[in-house]
Motif scaffolding. Structure first.
Motif, PDB file in Angstrom:
ATOM      1  N   ALA A 106       1.069  -0.614   0.322  1.00 17.97           N
ATOM      2  CA  ALA A 106       0.198  -0.053  -0.300  1.00 17.97           C
ATOM      3  C   ALA A 106       0.575   0.830  -0.002  1.00 17.97           C
ATOM      4  O   ALA A 106       0.353   1.921  -0.576  1.00 17.97           O
ATOM      5  CB  ALA A 106      -1.231   0.355   1.170  1.00 17.97           C
ATOM      6  N   LEU A 107       1.982   1.051   0.506  1.00 15.27           N
ATOM      7  CA  LEU A 107       3.276   1.981   0.231  1.00 15.27           C
ATOM      8  C   LEU A 107       3.267   2.643  -0.769  1.00 15.27           C
ATOM      9  O   LEU A 107       4.177   3.664  -1.430  1.00 15.27           O
ATOM     10  CB  LEU A 107       4.101   2.407   1.411  1.00 15.27           C
ATOM     11  N   ALA A 108       3.618   1.216  -1.810  1.00 14.97           N
ATOM     12  CA  ALA A 108       4.225   1.608  -3.502  1.00 14.97           C
ATOM     13  C   ALA A 108       3.820   2.260  -4.209  1.00 14.97           C
ATOM     14  O   ALA A 108       2.619   3.082  -4.026  1.00 14.97           O
ATOM     15  CB  ALA A 108       3.960   0.168  -3.401  1.00 14.97           C
ATOM     16  N   GLY A 109       4.854   3.208  -4.596  1.00 18.41           N
ATOM     17  CA  GLY A 109       4.105   4.527  -5.165  1.00 18.41           C
ATOM     18  C   GLY A 109       4.172   6.060  -4.277  1.00 18.41           C
ATOM     19  O   GLY A 109       4.538   6.761  -4.824  1.00 18.41           O
ATOM     20  N   GLY A 110       4.568   5.647  -3.344  1.00 19.60           N
ATOM     21  CA  GLY A 110       4.079   6.974  -2.370  1.00 19.60           C
ATOM     22  C   GLY A 110       5.689   7.652  -2.295  1.00 19.60           C
ATOM     23  O   GLY A 110       6.041   7.531  -3.171  1.00 19.60           O
ATOM     24  N   GLU A 111       5.688   8.741  -1.760  1.00 24.93           N
ATOM     25  CA  GLU A 111       6.745   9.040  -1.235  1.00 24.93           C
ATOM     26  C   GLU A 111       7.278   9.288  -0.277  1.00 24.93           C
ATOM     27  O   GLU A 111       8.144   9.700   0.473  1.00 24.93           O
ATOM     28  CB  GLU A 111       6.332  10.797  -0.680  1.00 24.93           C
ATOM     29  N   VAL A 112       7.314   7.894   0.421  1.00 28.27           N
ATOM     30  CA  VAL A 112       8.555   7.853   1.040  1.00 28.27           C
ATOM     31  C   VAL A 112       9.896   6.794   0.590  1.00 28.27           C
ATOM     32  O   VAL A 112      10.142   7.018   0.137  1.00 28.27           O
ATOM     33  CB  VAL A 112       7.953   5.945   1.544  1.00 28.27           C
TER      34      VAL A 112
END
Length: 105
Positions: free
Chosen positions: A29-35
């Motif tokens: 769910a964090l993939a493609g985010g700004e982490v």
């Protein structure tokens, strides 16, 4: 999702809350985010951030507005140990005895 810490202020103008929110989310769910770290696809992460909410009311206690301020600089991420993860089926099983006793009377 749950508030870890919560402050509430009530006045004639309305209600203001300040909270530290925690979210448990699967790695994908964090993939493609700004982490800025490598995401383990089979892991869960704890996301923590600060939110302020301002609920405006009339003198008759009618809600007339809501403003939410989410502090982007407050976000932190921690990879959870598998023993810390509670899945929906686990929560459902643990809450079942309480829900069975709940009534709408």
């Amino acid at each position: 999702m749950a508030a870890r810490a919560l402050n509430i202020c009530v006045g004639d103008f309305g209600v203001i809350t300040e909270a530290v929110w925690n979210h448990m989310t699967p790695g994908p769910a964090l993939a493609g985010g700004e982490v800025d770290f490598e995401i383990a696809p089979d892991a869960h992460y704890l996301i923590q951030h600060s939110i302020i909410q301002n609920f405006a009311y009339t003198l008759e206690a009618k809600l007339i507005g809501e403003r939410v301020y989410d502090d982007p600089a407050s976000y932190s991420y921690r990879k959870l140990d598998p023993a810390e993860v509670v899945t929906p089926p686990m929560a459902r099983a643990q809450l079942a005895p309480f829900l069975a006793r709940a009534t709408l009377d």
